[in-house]
Design an enzyme around this catalytic site. Structure first.
Site, PDB file in Angstrom:
ATOM      1  CG  LEU A   1      -2.108  -0.882   1.295  1.00 47.19           C
ATOM      2  CD1 LEU A   1      -2.796  -0.771   2.648  1.00 47.19           C
ATOM      3  CD2 LEU A   1      -3.099  -0.533   0.207  1.00 47.19           C
ATOM      4  CG  ASP A   2       1.506   3.745  -3.416  1.00 46.64           C
ATOM      5  OD1 ASP A   2       2.347   2.835  -3.374  1.00 46.64           O
ATOM      6  OD2 ASP A   2       1.081   4.241  -4.475  1.00 46.64           O
ATOM      7  N   PRO A   3       2.066   5.123   0.736  1.00 50.65           N
ATOM      8  CG  PRO A   3       4.085   6.226   1.099  1.00 50.65           C
ATOM      9  CD  PRO A   3       3.370   5.383   0.098  1.00 50.65           C
TER      10      PRO A   3
ATOM     11  NE  ARG B   1       0.552   6.905  -6.670  1.00 50.36           N
ATOM     12  CZ  ARG B   1       1.886   6.879  -6.662  1.00 50.36           C
ATOM     13  NH1 ARG B   1       2.571   7.995  -6.737  1.00 50.36           N
ATOM     14  NH2 ARG B   1       2.536   5.737  -6.617  1.00 50.36           N
TER      15      ARG B   1
END
Length: 228
Positions: free
Chosen positions: A19-21, A119
């Site tokens: 999971l991205d920040p 994104r």
């Protein structure tokens, strides 16, 4: 994962998909030997709910129409801030649905192949609409067989369940958090084998027809299956 290893006091733990920040949601963590099968979870479908912000005014019907263009196979180049090589790759969007629109903000649900960048998807939707867009918020609601509304717990829940177990011997809450390893293969086609075939299979032999007791219908050549 580091926190979970420390809390349980185990040598090995692994997670089922980065999971991205600032992204919230489902992150399955395998403990000890279950890390051997966590790869099945990493390479399974993911579901997200994201908020995108459009950079200009767009009619809602145009947004819904353009979002539908991304259903199916798409080309993606990972964004600049990513942990993988920035080579163009193909990913499949299984479902995409515009849930709500308020002004320049849209709430979108996406079911996609692993390794699909939300994104980048938000950015590409903005490009196709001609106004630009970026992702404001992202939550992962499903990873393979694990869904947010069924299995999600917080680190605080883990800590409290461990405390109850260690202090009072009460394991009820811990059993809700630590799931059997078999749950990680719930989404896979399955072959049940006879007891007489188990020893040979466990020592690396190929599975032959006489060793099969029963199987599910959705087995296809080249697919990953679970042998039980």
């Amino acid at each position: 994962v580091a926190w979970v290893k420390k809390m349980f006091g185990v040598e090995k733990a692994g997670h089922g998909g980065t999971l991205d920040p600032k992204v919230t949601g489902v992150l399955p963590v395998g403990l000890a030997n279950s890390t051997k099968v966590i790869g099945n979870v990493i390479h399974s479908v993911k579901e997200y709910v994201m908020v995108i912000q459009l950079h200009g005014d767009v009619a809602e019907q145009d947004l819904r129409r353009v979002a539908g263009y991304f259903r199916g196979e798409i080309y993606q180049r990972p964004p600049l801030r990513s942990s993988v090589k920035r080579a163009i790759r193909v990913r499949r969007i299984h479902e995409i649905e515009v849930l709500e629109v308020r002004g320049r903000f849209a709430l979108i649900r996406v079911l996609s192949d692993p390794g699909t960048y939300m994104r980048k998807l938000a950015h590409d939707i903005g490009l196709l609409l001609g106004v630009g867009a970026h992702m404001r918020e992202l939550r992962r609601t499903r990873t393979g067989p694990y869904r947010e509304d069924e299995t999600l717990v917080r680190l605080q829940d883990v800590s409290e369940a461990l405390l109850l177990w260690r202090s009072n011997g009460d394991e009820r809450y811990l059993r809700r958090i630590v799931l059997p390893v078999e749950t990680s293969i719930a989404h896979l086609p399955k072959i049940m084998i006879l007891d007489t075939a188990v020893d040979a299979i466990a020592h690396g032999a190929n599975l032959a027809a006489p060793g099969v007791a029963r199987l599910t219908r959705n087995i296809a050549k080249g697919s990953t299956v679970a042998i039980l």
